[in-house]
Design an enzyme around this catalytic site. Sequence first.
Site, PDB file in Angstrom:
ATOM      1  CE  LYS A   6      -2.103  -1.233   3.902  1.00 63.88           C
ATOM      2  NZ  LYS A   6      -1.143  -2.459   4.108  1.00 63.88           N
ATOM      3  NE  ARG A  65       6.753   0.381  10.309  1.00 61.84           N
ATOM      4  CZ  ARG A  65       5.249   0.152   9.661  1.00 61.84           C
ATOM      5  NH1 ARG A  65       5.068   0.677   8.347  1.00 61.84           N
ATOM      6  NH2 ARG A  65       4.400  -0.570  10.140  1.00 61.84           N
TER       7      ARG A  65
END
Length: 221
Positions: free
Chosen positions: A15, A163
């Site tokens: 996405k 992350r």
Amino acid sequence: MTTDILLLGPPGAGKGTQARRLQDAYGFVQLSTGDMLRAAVKAGTEAGKAAKSVMEAGGLVSDDIVIAIVDERLDDEDTKNGVIFDGFPRTAAQAAALDEMLETKGRKLAQVVLLDVIDEDMVARISGRYTCGNCGEGYHDTSKQPKTADVCDHCGESQMTRRADDNAETVKARLVEYHNGTAPLIQYYEEKDILVKIDAMAPIDDVTTALSNLLGTTAEA
Ligand code: ADP
Ligand code: AMP
């Protein structure tokens, strides 16, 4: 009326990668609630403090917090040409709130695109993900490496980051959240007749082409 686009799919479906590519092509602005929440955590805002531990565990931040940040963002001038929702909505309550918000603000969801993937493959996608800390360009250990190791193709900086929640254990928790909370939205948007599926197991460029064909048609319609 402003028309918006929504990219739906599990963590790792692509996405963010595709939203970044499409924002220039169509004048849409990427609206990633994950990015906004990470910025809130970094800035130490009240929302950020409440979200931090939930995000680290791969859970879902409360609907109230997420809906409020989206509501506020949609009042910004730069969203007036349309946004690409990336990672929002993730629950039925968020989807209902989005419908209400869009109507109030004179906006409309033109298309929901499901990035269709094999879930089991998403652990490898996310475990290999890293991002340029300067410009946000996304990379992957095997499927998308920069031309020169550790140097961003996009801005030339060497500030690659990973992350904290991109580890196998948290990814599994995020996939469970996706199935319980978010996957039911596929039917929700199918019933509204605005959902289209794209094969997102294809190479990144092919997914971009499929999306461009689709959104080009939508833009002309
Ligand atoms: P999402 O925003 O849906 O969580 P990302 O766009 O961050 O997913 O993509 C997750 C990782 O997978 C990134 O490292 C990205 O480079 C890589 N990736 C994205 N799309 C594809 C694809 N079609 N094929 C292979 N790898 C991909
Ligand atoms: P993402 O960047 O989309 O992978 O999101 C990272 C994390 O932020 C998720 O695992 C959630 O903890 C949180 N998050 C992002 N968007 C939402 C949302 N719409 N609703 C609840 N939590 C969210």
